[in-house]
Design an enzyme around this catalytic site. Sequence first.
Site, short mmCIF file in Angstrom:
data_model
loop_
_atom_site.label_atom_id
_atom_site.label_comp_id
_atom_site.label_asym_id
_atom_site.label_seq_id
_atom_site.Cartn_x
_atom_site.Cartn_y
_atom_site.Cartn_z
N SER A 125 0.80 -1.23 0.00
CA SER A 125 0.00 0.00 0.00
C SER A 125 0.82 1.27 0.00
CB SER A 125 -0.94 0.01 1.21
OG SER A 125 -0.20 -0.05 2.42
N HIS A 153 -5.36 -3.88 -2.40
CA HIS A 153 -5.13 -2.89 -3.45
C HIS A 153 -5.02 -3.53 -4.83
CE1 HIS A 153 -4.49 0.45 -0.59
NE2 HIS A 153 -3.98 -0.50 0.18
N LYS A 186 -12.06 -0.08 -1.54
CA LYS A 186 -11.09 0.57 -2.42
C LYS A 186 -11.63 0.54 -3.85
CE LYS A 186 -7.36 -0.21 0.83
NZ LYS A 186 -8.22 -0.68 1.93
#
Length: 384
Positions: free
Chosen positions: A179, A207, A238
């Site tokens: 990240s 992610h 996300k």
Amino acid sequence: MPIWDRLGADIAELDAAGLRRRRRTISERQGSEVLVDGRRAINFCANDYLSLADHPALTAAAIEGARHWGVGSGASHLVSGHFAEHEAAEKKLAALVGCEAALLFSTGYMANSGVMPALVGRGDAIFADRLNHASLVDGALLSRADLRRYPHADTAALERMLGESSAPRKLIVTDSVFSMDGDIAPLRQLFELAERFDTWLLIDDAHGFGILGPHGGGALRHFGIDSPRVLYIGTLGKAAGVSGAFVAGAHQVVEWILQKARTYIFTTGSPPLLAAAICAAADLVEASDDRRMHVAALIRQLRTGLRHPERLLASDTPIQPLIVGSNTAALALAAALFEEGLWVPAIRPPTVPQGSARLRISLSAAHRADQVDALVAAINRHSP
């Protein structure tokens, strides 16, 4: 001095070291632009990589879910808080990432904190990448297994550590996309080591889900990994644009997690309206190849436009870290950009190692080429 008054001095020390965190308040959002702390700015902070968080289809699904189910679930999933929408969302998510089954959690932190203690315990061993997210570190500590951290992405070091271990059960733990660095773990090599040493492999694809793999199906599809020894953690706040997380894997493994993960068993189920939005989000993620292509083009634009591209860490993902060095320099650069209507966060220790303070630039499908041009020009102007 009362114990609570000592906190004032501690906070002053954080200020002096450039380590105090401060929140900004968004009062209006329209795509990539926000009204934050009273001023208009282009948001290069968010992890909403596909720009789905305000997609009309997700809003409509949540509204319809609230009309049909109400708001709260009323109990834990294992009592009376598991609704048909939860079941539908789990099936959609499992199919999207190529696994037999999935289990919804309220947050990614809860998923990581619950899964590891369900798999290993005292006398066992966890082998974790040194740059893993804090939730993975905390989940490992909660398991009470022996925690051994290998140098970032160093599969040779991991191989030696696995060979030296006599633990009855072993677990390799890694982020897929890191990240703060934006690079991708060597998952194919990690899987080969897991096969060779008969270990579990837990991949946190927070992610990567929605970004990596065919149709955004994530890291397992990206690397072609399919095995009952692999547990996949996907985060929904996300690229998917909603909230929550899920663990996916083989039917039997997911059933075991359901029986043993304390962060699943002992908490109220997520709202069924959220599960309805997750179902819609899964469909949008799968259909967003054009958005992924746009983000890839923005990444190339950023990396070729900067005067000092060597300050960017190697990353092909929407996370583009620009190394600045000192905490004060990172804060000063972030402040200068904010004055020009460009909101980019300064990331400092302990989130990143000492001396590697950075701007963490997050690109999304909502950004336009002219907005990235403005960011590049401002960084070049303030970083001669």
